[in-house]
Design an enzyme around this catalytic site. Structure first.
Site, PDB file in Angstrom:
ATOM      1  N   GLU A  81     -16.750   2.979  29.509  1.00  0.00           N
ATOM      2  CA  GLU A  81     -17.416   3.885  28.575  1.00  0.00           C
ATOM      3  C   GLU A  81     -18.441   4.710  29.331  1.00  0.00           C
ATOM      4  O   GLU A  81     -18.835   5.780  28.890  1.00  0.00           O
ATOM      5  CB  GLU A  81     -18.105   3.056  27.469  1.00  0.00           C
ATOM      6  CG  GLU A  81     -18.829   3.848  26.398  1.00  0.00           C
ATOM      7  CD  GLU A  81     -20.278   4.191  26.729  1.00  0.00           C
ATOM      8  OE1 GLU A  81     -20.928   4.843  25.913  1.00  0.00           O
ATOM      9  OE2 GLU A  81     -20.781   3.828  27.813  1.00  0.00           O
ATOM     10  N   CYS A 113     -15.446   0.230  23.932  1.00  0.00           N
ATOM     11  CA  CYS A 113     -15.283  -1.118  24.506  1.00  0.00           C
ATOM     12  C   CYS A 113     -13.833  -1.568  24.546  1.00  0.00           C
ATOM     13  O   CYS A 113     -13.552  -2.708  24.922  1.00  0.00           O
ATOM     14  CB  CYS A 113     -16.097  -2.132  23.721  1.00  0.00           C
ATOM     15  SG  CYS A 113     -17.759  -1.587  23.392  1.00  0.00           S
ATOM     16  N   SER A 203     -21.361  -0.297  12.511  1.00  0.00           N
ATOM     17  CA  SER A 203     -20.525  -0.737  13.642  1.00  0.00           C
ATOM     18  C   SER A 203     -20.040  -2.173  13.431  1.00  0.00           C
ATOM     19  O   SER A 203     -18.903  -2.507  13.782  1.00  0.00           O
ATOM     20  CB  SER A 203     -21.285  -0.587  14.969  1.00  0.00           C
ATOM     21  OG  SER A 203     -22.298  -1.554  15.110  1.00  0.00           O
ATOM     22  N   HIS A 235     -14.375  -9.771  21.124  1.00  0.00           N
ATOM     23  CA  HIS A 235     -15.287  -8.828  21.786  1.00  0.00           C
ATOM     24  C   HIS A 235     -16.726  -9.180  21.400  1.00  0.00           C
ATOM     25  O   HIS A 235     -17.024  -9.423  20.234  1.00  0.00           O
ATOM     26  CB  HIS A 235     -14.964  -7.390  21.380  1.00  0.00           C
ATOM     27  CG  HIS A 235     -16.024  -6.416  21.787  1.00  0.00           C
ATOM     28  ND1 HIS A 235     -16.470  -6.316  23.086  1.00  0.00           N
ATOM     29  CD2 HIS A 235     -16.764  -5.534  21.075  1.00  0.00           C
ATOM     30  CE1 HIS A 235     -17.422  -5.404  23.142  1.00  0.00           C
ATOM     31  NE2 HIS A 235     -17.627  -4.909  21.937  1.00  0.00           N
ATOM     32  N   LYS A 244     -19.563 -13.801  13.844  1.00  0.00           N
ATOM     33  CA  LYS A 244     -19.186 -13.009  12.651  1.00  0.00           C
ATOM     34  C   LYS A 244     -17.682 -12.735  12.650  1.00  0.00           C
ATOM     35  O   LYS A 244     -17.028 -12.825  11.603  1.00  0.00           O
ATOM     36  CB  LYS A 244     -19.950 -11.673  12.626  1.00  0.00           C
ATOM     37  CG  LYS A 244     -21.466 -11.813  12.415  1.00  0.00           C
ATOM     38  CD  LYS A 244     -22.097 -10.409  12.465  1.00  0.00           C
ATOM     39  CE  LYS A 244     -23.608 -10.442  12.599  1.00  0.00           C
ATOM     40  NZ  LYS A 244     -24.313 -10.905  11.391  1.00  0.00           N
ATOM     41  N   ASN A 274     -24.455  -6.856  26.751  1.00  0.00           N
ATOM     42  CA  ASN A 274     -23.207  -6.146  26.486  1.00  0.00           C
ATOM     43  C   ASN A 274     -22.690  -5.495  27.765  1.00  0.00           C
ATOM     44  O   ASN A 274     -23.439  -4.832  28.486  1.00  0.00           O
ATOM     45  CB  ASN A 274     -23.419  -5.088  25.393  1.00  0.00           C
ATOM     46  CG  ASN A 274     -22.110  -4.672  24.730  1.00  0.00           C
ATOM     47  OD1 ASN A 274     -21.022  -5.049  25.177  1.00  0.00           O
ATOM     48  ND2 ASN A 274     -22.211  -3.893  23.667  1.00  0.00           N
ATOM     49  N   SER A 306     -15.546   0.817  19.486  1.00  0.00           N
ATOM     50  CA  SER A 306     -16.061   1.674  18.417  1.00  0.00           C
ATOM     51  C   SER A 306     -15.374   3.035  18.412  1.00  0.00           C
ATOM     52  O   SER A 306     -14.911   3.525  19.427  1.00  0.00           O
ATOM     53  CB  SER A 306     -17.566   1.892  18.600  1.00  0.00           C
ATOM     54  OG  SER A 306     -18.246   0.715  18.310  1.00  0.00           O
TER      55      SER A 306
HETATM   56  N1  CAA Z   1     -34.826 -16.056  13.916  1.00  0.00           N
HETATM   57  C1  CAA Z   1     -33.484 -16.112  13.809  1.00  0.00           C
HETATM   58  N2  CAA Z   1     -32.721 -15.082  13.377  1.00  0.00           N
HETATM   59  C2  CAA Z   1     -33.327 -13.917  13.077  1.00  0.00           C
HETATM   60  C3  CAA Z   1     -34.752 -13.806  13.148  1.00  0.00           C
HETATM   61  C4  CAA Z   1     -35.504 -14.931  13.570  1.00  0.00           C
HETATM   62  N3  CAA Z   1     -36.835 -14.862  13.706  1.00  0.00           N
HETATM   63  N4  CAA Z   1     -35.061 -12.547  12.758  1.00  0.00           N
HETATM   64  C5  CAA Z   1     -33.910 -11.923  12.457  1.00  0.00           C
HETATM   65  N5  CAA Z   1     -32.860 -12.750  12.638  1.00  0.00           N
HETATM   66  C6  CAA Z   1     -31.432 -12.440  12.465  1.00  0.00           C
HETATM   67  C7  CAA Z   1     -31.145 -11.677  11.207  1.00  0.00           C
HETATM   68  O1  CAA Z   1     -31.130 -12.512  10.071  1.00  0.00           O
HETATM   69  C8  CAA Z   1     -29.779 -11.103  11.520  1.00  0.00           C
HETATM   70  O2  CAA Z   1     -28.793 -12.104  11.358  1.00  0.00           O
HETATM   71  P1  CAA Z   1     -27.450 -11.836  10.535  1.00  0.00           P
HETATM   72  O3  CAA Z   1     -26.635 -10.899  11.401  1.00  0.00           O
HETATM   73  O4  CAA Z   1     -26.815 -13.152  10.393  1.00  0.00           O
HETATM   74  O5  CAA Z   1     -27.816 -11.162   9.245  1.00  0.00           O
HETATM   75  C9  CAA Z   1     -29.869 -10.820  13.038  1.00  0.00           C
HETATM   76  O6  CAA Z   1     -31.008 -11.578  13.499  1.00  0.00           O
HETATM   77  C10 CAA Z   1     -30.038  -9.350  13.375  1.00  0.00           C
HETATM   78  O7  CAA Z   1     -31.164  -8.855  12.714  1.00  0.00           O
HETATM   79  P2  CAA Z   1     -31.113  -7.589  11.725  1.00  0.00           P
HETATM   80  O8  CAA Z   1     -30.067  -7.784  10.689  1.00  0.00           O
HETATM   81  O9  CAA Z   1     -32.502  -7.287  11.305  1.00  0.00           O
HETATM   82  O10 CAA Z   1     -30.518  -6.420  12.621  1.00  0.00           O
HETATM   83  P3  CAA Z   1     -31.249  -5.436  13.644  1.00  0.00           P
HETATM   84  O11 CAA Z   1     -31.916  -4.334  12.938  1.00  0.00           O
HETATM   85  O12 CAA Z   1     -32.011  -6.197  14.657  1.00  0.00           O
HETATM   86  O13 CAA Z   1     -29.947  -4.811  14.361  1.00  0.00           O
HETATM   87  C11 CAA Z   1     -27.856  -4.702  15.460  1.00  0.00           C
HETATM   88  C12 CAA Z   1     -28.935  -5.617  14.924  1.00  0.00           C
HETATM   89  C13 CAA Z   1     -27.327  -3.800  14.346  1.00  0.00           C
HETATM   90  C14 CAA Z   1     -26.737  -5.536  16.029  1.00  0.00           C
HETATM   91  C15 CAA Z   1     -28.496  -3.815  16.568  1.00  0.00           C
HETATM   92  O14 CAA Z   1     -28.903  -4.633  17.627  1.00  0.00           O
HETATM   93  C16 CAA Z   1     -27.558  -2.765  17.111  1.00  0.00           C
HETATM   94  O15 CAA Z   1     -27.450  -1.674  16.591  1.00  0.00           O
HETATM   95  N6  CAA Z   1     -26.823  -3.096  18.244  1.00  0.00           N
HETATM   96  C17 CAA Z   1     -25.897  -2.176  18.875  1.00  0.00           C
HETATM   97  C18 CAA Z   1     -24.597  -1.990  18.102  1.00  0.00           C
HETATM   98  C19 CAA Z   1     -23.666  -3.173  18.204  1.00  0.00           C
HETATM   99  O16 CAA Z   1     -23.701  -3.965  19.126  1.00  0.00           O
HETATM  100  N7  CAA Z   1     -22.738  -3.263  17.235  1.00  0.00           N
HETATM  101  C20 CAA Z   1     -21.731  -4.309  17.241  1.00  0.00           C
HETATM  102  C21 CAA Z   1     -20.419  -3.866  16.677  1.00  0.00           C
HETATM  103  S1  CAA Z   1     -19.869  -2.380  17.544  1.00  0.00           S
HETATM  104  C22 CAA Z   1     -19.091  -2.965  18.942  1.00  0.00           C
HETATM  105  O17 CAA Z   1     -18.756  -4.096  19.036  1.00  0.00           O
HETATM  106  C23 CAA Z   1     -18.874  -1.990  20.065  1.00  0.00           C
HETATM  107  C24 CAA Z   1     -19.990  -2.192  21.041  1.00  0.00           C
HETATM  108  O18 CAA Z   1     -19.870  -3.005  21.944  1.00  0.00           O
HETATM  109  C25 CAA Z   1     -21.192  -1.362  20.880  1.00  0.00           C
END
Ligand code: CAA
Length: 384
Positions: A81, A113, A203, A235, A244, A274, A306
């Protein structure tokens, strides 16, 4: 009987520096459990200024060439990428650094990816036509998001190289696959941006929807029943995503799938972060290195890129895989990374995109086998 073709050797490399996510949590005022438990990440690899996808990719491939030689390789495919040129493929740079025969084709593939899986499928086809040839696939990526975003702790860097050959020593890849393409704006990187644009929540949904659609295609094509898959490799943009995906697979197929079926595949990704298209194959590396009971077992793979493309495929592990795995080398590469502070990591983050407008020399700062040494007459320079 049809010919067995698959992954004959596999090797992992990463960047020279490492950031502990506890330090990032402290610097950004976040509970460290959010990263360790919520995202399932402990560390992320950070490239030095003398590293890029070419240096990491070539470093991943070198041990494969040392073991098997270079003569049978007539194709090098480089999946990424994080391309370093709009025209010339990273494969041509890696081909030179690795001293591959000049009677070899070289090309780069892109689809976020997912591209390494497309490369693997093309490689299987080439070897099916010419079983005496082998194909070297390099998957190498640097995951860069903007700092101070939710995606920042899911950055990382790494490369996996693998050799596709007849009568493979590690994993025979089976011919039936499930595929799915859907135009989704969940993650992309515009030509004028060094960092990805991402809608994180979308995503995750796009990945899970791709999984169910690709699974349905896999079954419609005659793919095996879920009960015949004994390990899973999903992945892993962050390792909680594998949890998940695993849960979605269980729900969608109406079966119980224990965490022990995929957990071992997260060992390296937890520490590298990643590595985009390398990430699925880093999962396989960990599974092969730490699961002693894989001989003859079928692994199910979920490849997601993605944008989006999803592919589900299966592979059966060879009886002798334990003789060819590379735990010690990979441990040395991960343990050998030099820790950096958040301040240093952020300086490296902003210095990572070098302009081609003026000549520049980049001093060697990491101790990998290959280095990016700068720009001369607008062209990237490398040294072994
Ligand atoms: N202790 C334990 N867990 C905690 C916590 C704490 N103190 N605080 C928060 N969490 C948990 C939340 O409950 C949540 O868990 P769930 O997923 O089970 O709901 C998790 O931590 C993440 O927290 P948020 O839901 O608040 O999410 P965030 O705003 O931190 O964003 C994300 C998370 C969307 C993955 C962000 O990191 C992101 O955008 N990452 C990049 C995109 C990505 O990787 N997408 C994956 C699919 S796309 C793909 O696979 C292609 C690729 O490689 C990019």
């Amino acid at each position: 009987m049809s010919m067995r073709i698959g992954i004959h050797d596999l090797s992992l490399a990463t960047a020279g520096y490492v950031l502990d996510l506890n330090d990032l949590a402290a610097a950004t005022g976040v509970d460290p459990d959010k990263f360790r438990i919520g995202l399932g990440q402990d560390q992320m690899s950070v490239p030095g200024l003398d590293e890029d996808i070419v240096t990491m990719g070539a470093a991943a491939a070198l041990p494969i060439l040392e073991r098997h030689g270079r003569d049978s390789i007539r194709t090098l495919m480089f999946a990424t990428e994080s391309g370093i040129d709009q025209s010339k493929s990273a494969a041509v740079f890696a081909h030179a650094l690795l001293g591959l025969p000049d009677t070899c084709r070289a090309v780069e593939l892109k689809q976020a990816c997912y591209a390494a899986t497309a490369a693997m499928q093309a490689a299987l086809g080439i070897v099916a036509r010419n079983p005496e040839e082998t194909v070297l696939v390099i998957a190498s990526d640097i995951a860069r998001y903007e700092v101070d975003t939710a995606a920042e702790p899911t950055q990382g860097a790494g490369a996996v190289a693998f050799l596709i050959a007849a009568d493979p020593a590690l994993v025979e890849i089976e011919p039936i696959v499930g595929v799915h393409t859907a135009d989704v704006s969940d993650f992309w990187r515009p030509n004028d941006s060094a960092t990805a644009v991402v809608d994180g929540k979308l995503s995750i949904d796009a990945y899970l929807d791709g999984l169910t659609a690709a699974w349905d295609d896999f079954r419609a094509r005659g793919g095996v029943d879920i009960a015949e898959i004994e390990r899973f490799c999903h992945h892993q943009p962050f390792t909680r995503m594998a949890a998940k995906a695993h849960r979605r697979m269980a729900e969608h197929t109406g079966t119980e799938l224990g965490v022990e079926l995929y957990e071992t595949s997260t060992v390296y990704n937890r520490r590298m972060g990643n590595s985009y298209t390398a990430s699925l194959y880093a999962g396989l590396a960990a599974l092969l290195d730490f699961d002693d009971d894989l001989a003859g077992r079928r692994i199910g793979f979920v490849s997601y890129g993605s944008g989006s493309v999803t592919e589900i495929f299966t592979g059966v592990v060879s009886a002798e895989y334990r003789e060819f795995r590379r735990q010690a080398e990979t441990a040395a590469r991960l343990d050998g990374r030099v820790p950096v502070s958040v301040e240093r990591y952020r300086a490296l983050h902003s210095g990572g995109a070098v302009s081609s407008a003026a000549d520049v020399e980049i001093p060697v700062e990491t101790d990998g086998p290959f280095h990016f040494t700068g720009i001369r007459h607008r062209a990237r320079q490398y040294r072994a």
